[in-house]
Design an enzyme around this catalytic site. Structure first.
Site, PDB file in Angstrom:
ATOM      1  CB  ALA A 299      -0.689  -0.474   1.536  1.00  0.00           C
ATOM      2  CE  LYS A 300      -0.994   6.902  -1.496  1.00  0.00           C
ATOM      3  NZ  LYS A 300      -2.547   8.417  -2.185  1.00  0.00           N
TER       4      LYS A 300
END
Length: 480
Positions: A251-252
């Protein structure tokens, strides 16, 4: 049988690197089977659509070299390839299930459903639809459906199991009493993802379903829909997620995850494809470097591991460096143009390539590596000129000696400059590393960079001496 596989993303944001890995596996299987790869846009969740997402999908896959045989832009025998343009098809199939008593109209309000789930949660039960409307007489339900808001739900059997022999995970079973009567068609006439994906896979003749493991929990719902229609179920394979270093889905928070980010950071598509293929797949040998053609020949679905592959940026950097060094000189020079100012002399960059390519992990790193050849060094602290455990006066002496020797050696090339600086090191009883530091900082303003002796040759005698003399001036003014 002609193999037909598909990649079916939702246009809800920029293309994620994990999605690219899933699509890559589909692409490899299609190409090695002489089959077709279909791009299908699944936009049934209209509330989550993001403008420009479809363009991002196309741009990202064009960059990594995945080509579609059919899709929204390519067209094909099953056009349109965007689900929101296929609504009548889903509505027709939902009605077929109602007519066969495999599905039914449900008139329960959102308020009733919310209250039902709250009560179930309070009793610590599985929150699920209670089947109230499945007991309505079909004729009555059909009449009410003409004027009342409703959805269409699948009639799930109360007992038994449904199973799949997954090509990655093996045999998996789900008890039917844990699966609720899922919604197939929403009150606005849009299908749920579950109905649309099964109908499209069947109508488009998809022979193998390869998708991310996130879809495993939805698989029994899809199998039930396949079974309700009486259609043959294609082989399924759920490939593992790409995980962050912490073992959670990438994820980010783990850094860059969007394809466009990696492109702008200077990663090569060849390196990205090579690395991504190995995140979850093992060739069974010690080989690591694979081109797309190599992967088409070697990749096998039965070698895909069911444990999630961890994202390792350092590993990606290594692959990228390897692929940078494999590029032909003209190819590398061309790719660097997007990362270097257009006014920089291409011939100077070409001369620097042999040493530059050995130091780069990404194309974006080239600029700071060769900037000293086109501009004066950025202001730096004089203390950088002084190696650890050495005195400023000693560093000054090194620079003075370098000025004398480098001003007279012939030719002014890397071999001669190396011999001169080695002589200074011997005279000072310093290591070559310590002796090089004040000279390197003087000409580049940095402690690390391209090999010093090649850098001196590239910079030339005149500019080298001028920068060394300025460094002497800095030391004369004192070091904090």
């Amino acid at each position: 049988m002609t193999v037909r596989v598909r990649f079916a993303p939702s246009p809800t944001g920029s293309l994620h690197i994990g999605s690219v890995r899933t699509a890559l596996y589909n692409y490899l299987f299609a190409r090695q089977s002489k089959g077709s790869l279909v791009l299908r846009i699944e936009d049934t969740d209209q509330d989550r659509l993001v403008p420009g997402a479809i363009e991002s999908i196309y741009e990202g896959f064009d960059w990594v070299g995945v080509k579609w045989d059919e899709g929204p832009r390519e067209g094909g025998p099953h056009d349109p390839y965007i689900q929101s343009a296929r609504l009548p098809l889903y509505q027709k199939h939902a009605q077929e299930l109602v007519d066969s008593a495999a599905a039914y109209f449900c008139f329960c309000s959102k308020e009733r459903l919310a209250s039902l789930r709250a009560q179930q949660a309070a009793r610590k039960e599985i929150t699920r639809y209670d089947g109230l409307c499945r007991r309505i007489d079909p004729k009555e339900a059909a009449e009410r459906a003409k004027s009342e808001p409703h959805v269409v739900r699948l009639r799930v059997p109360d007992e038994g199991v449904i199973a799949v022999d997954d090509l990655v995970y093996g045999h998996i079973e789900w008890p039917l009493n844990t699966i609720e009567d899922q919604v197939l068609l929403k009150s606005d006439g849009f299908p749920t993802y579950h109905l649309a994906v099964v109908v499209d896979d069947h109508v488009m003749g998809i022979t193998h379903v390869f998708r991310g493991e996130d879809w495993l929990p939805s698989t029994p719902k899809h199998l039930l829909i396949w079974r309700a229609f009486g259609w043959p179920i294609p082989p399924h394979a759920h490939v593992p997620n790409v995980l962050g270093p912490d073992g959670k889905k990438l994820a980010k928070r783990h850094g860059a995850t969007k394809v466009a980010e990696f492109k702008t950071q200077g990663y090569l598509p060849e390196a990205m494809v090579n690395y991504l293929a190995l995140v979850g797949w093992s060739p069974g040998t010690e080989e690591e470097i694979f081109s797309m053609d190599d992967l088409i020949e070697r990749w096998q679905i039965d070698q895909v591991q069911h444990a999630g592959g961890k994202w390792d940026k350092a590993r990606l950097d290594w692959f990228n460096g390897m692929w940078i060094r494999k590029l032909r000189e003209d190819d590398l020079l061309g790719r660097l143009r997007d990362f270097l100012p257009p006014e920089w002399d291409q011939q100077i960059i070409r001369k620097a390539l042999p040493v530059l390519r050995e130091r780069m992990r990404t194309l974006a790193e080239a600029r700071e590596q060769v900037e000293f050849l086109f501009a004066e060094p950025q202001p730096y602290e004089p203390r950088l000129l002084v190696p650890k455990k050495r005195e400023p006066q000693e560093a000054f002496d090194v620079l003075v000696k370098a000025t004398v020797l480098l001003g007279h050696i012939e030719p002014f090339d890397h071999a001669a400059t190396r011999a001169a600086i080695e002589g200074i090191a011997a005279e000072m009883s310093w290591s070559l590393k310590d002796t090089s530091q004040p000279i390197r900082v003087a000409i580049t303003g940095r402690l690390v960079g391209l090999p010093l002796f090649e850098s001196l040759e590239l910079l030339g005698r005149e500019r080298t001496l001028a920068r060394i003399e300025r460094a002497q001036d800095l030391l004369e003014k004192g070091v904090d």
